[in-house]
Design a protein around this motif. Sequence first.
Motif, PDB file in Angstrom:
ATOM      1  N   GLY A  32       0.875  -1.330   0.079  1.00 37.82           N
ATOM      2  CA  GLY A  32       0.035  -0.047   0.015  1.00 37.82           C
ATOM      3  C   GLY A  32       0.699   1.277   0.156  1.00 37.82           C
ATOM      4  N   LEU A  33       0.383   2.548   0.165  1.00 40.79           N
ATOM      5  CA  LEU A  33       0.931   3.543   0.310  1.00 40.79           C
ATOM      6  C   LEU A  33       1.481   3.998   1.670  1.00 40.79           C
ATOM      7  CD1 LEU A  33      -1.682   5.694  -1.947  1.00 40.79           C
ATOM      8  CD2 LEU A  33       0.515   5.090  -2.698  1.00 40.79           C
ATOM      9  N   SER A  34       0.884   3.423   2.615  1.00 41.53           N
ATOM     10  CA  SER A  34       1.352   3.549   4.011  1.00 41.53           C
ATOM     11  C   SER A  34       0.899   2.523   4.971  1.00 41.53           C
ATOM     12  CB  SER A  34       0.855   4.964   4.402  1.00 41.53           C
ATOM     13  OG  SER A  34       1.164   5.222   5.823  1.00 41.53           O
ATOM     14  N   THR A  39      -2.126   7.930   8.827  1.00 43.41           N
ATOM     15  CA  THR A  39      -1.986   8.137   7.584  1.00 43.41           C
ATOM     16  C   THR A  39      -2.990   7.667   6.456  1.00 43.41           C
ATOM     17  OG1 THR A  39       0.367   8.519   8.033  1.00 43.41           O
ATOM     18  CG2 THR A  39      -0.390   8.450   5.608  1.00 43.41           C
ATOM     19  N   GLN A  40      -3.337   6.128   6.869  1.00 45.14           N
ATOM     20  CA  GLN A  40      -4.162   5.533   5.951  1.00 45.14           C
ATOM     21  C   GLN A  40      -5.520   6.298   6.054  1.00 45.14           C
ATOM     22  OE1 GLN A  40      -3.884   1.156   5.494  1.00 45.14           O
ATOM     23  NE2 GLN A  40      -2.376   1.498   7.368  1.00 45.14           N
ATOM     24  N   PHE A  47      -8.768  10.406  -0.983  1.00 39.39           N
ATOM     25  CA  PHE A  47      -9.044   9.618  -2.094  1.00 39.39           C
ATOM     26  C   PHE A  47     -10.561   9.357  -2.340  1.00 39.39           C
ATOM     27  CE2 PHE A  47      -5.212   6.965  -3.878  1.00 39.39           C
ATOM     28  CZ  PHE A  47      -4.265   7.745  -3.202  1.00 39.39           C
ATOM     29  N   LEU A  48     -11.204   9.354  -1.571  1.00 44.01           N
ATOM     30  CA  LEU A  48     -12.621   9.152  -1.374  1.00 44.01           C
ATOM     31  C   LEU A  48     -13.251  10.507  -1.947  1.00 44.01           C
ATOM     32  CD1 LEU A  48     -15.211   7.771  -0.958  1.00 44.01           C
ATOM     33  CD2 LEU A  48     -15.224   8.756   1.284  1.00 44.01           C
ATOM     34  N   PHE A 101      -7.391   0.822   2.458  1.00 43.61           N
ATOM     35  CA  PHE A 101      -7.149   1.768   3.411  1.00 43.61           C
ATOM     36  C   PHE A 101      -7.599   1.338   4.825  1.00 43.61           C
ATOM     37  CE2 PHE A 101      -6.434   5.106   0.343  1.00 43.61           C
ATOM     38  CZ  PHE A 101      -4.950   5.296   0.362  1.00 43.61           C
ATOM     39  N   LEU A 102      -8.847   0.479   4.819  1.00 46.57           N
ATOM     40  CA  LEU A 102      -9.421   0.140   5.979  1.00 46.57           C
ATOM     41  C   LEU A 102      -9.215  -1.559   6.631  1.00 46.57           C
ATOM     42  CD1 LEU A 102     -12.866   1.621   4.943  1.00 46.57           C
ATOM     43  CD2 LEU A 102     -11.093   2.950   6.121  1.00 46.57           C
TER      44      LEU A 102
END
Length: 329
Positions: A32-34, A39-40, A47-48, A101-102
Amino acid sequence: MYSFFLFQAGKQTKISMGEENQTFVYKFIFLGLSQDLQTQILLFILFLIIYLLTLLGNLLIIILVFMDSCLHTPMYFFLRNLSFADLCFSTSIVPQVLVHFLVKRKNISFYGCMTQIIVFLLVGCTECALLAVMSYDRYVAVCKPLHYSTIMTQRVCLWLSLGSWASGALVSLVDTSFTFHLPYWGENIINHYFCEPPALLKLASADTYSTEMAIFSMGVGILLAPVSMILVSYWNIISTVIQMRSGEARLKAFSTCGSHLIVVVLFYGSGIFTYMRPNSKTTKEQDKVISVFYTVVSPMLNPIIYSLRNKDVKGALRKLAGRKSSHRQ
């Protein structure tokens, strides 16, 4: 195809290959990105918002072009195709990223990864071709205005659109075939946030040189060839505009072409940086940031750029708003 994945009760399956047992993976895990929770969450919200704006903006362009007869021209026909490609492009990636992210484990199945790459390359490469076609349309409109209606006929526009989608399908088929023809076993952690050939090739358990060269060759065809066409078109456009005596005509020509040129620079710049470097020396984090730009940000910016800088689109939007208000009354 010796990289074929077998499934047994959701576990990795060992297949004998000569004297060794090789363990093939059936799913991939994204870093992922983080990895930081806060941060996520922030990235999820960001992003949403971007994804909702992407959906709203591109759907609005499609509806306006369909409903307003003033926008039934070649330029807006191609713009509608571009908006549809942007919708598919963003939807093939962003919803999954939002879910990841979740959750703690960011998994994707082998076939899910393959499907994502197919769709991502199809619409992404189609957008490359569409941007080149749109530059040709602007060239004819500015440099050959008296012959515009006879050159850019409905039939020609349809064939140019179909050709763009066909070129996207060809590149997608070739790149996906070469990428998944390689064997993948053992390591299944992708240091990325979605399935993209350059990131996936780093996990291959065989020499990837031929695959990298195939992807590079496709990149030359779908990136550099359209860019060359765009550069030639705009060289002729600029030469013609400079010779115009009327300042108003000059401003109008630059205005109609300016929006397209901004989109071209944003999309092609990041795409060429990623796919035209077979031996990249950039870090994986830098590659992720660049990918975010052309997979998430660019599809959102396209309708904004075209609507804010285009009087016809703004006029169609006012008409649509006027219709809704009159119906309410």
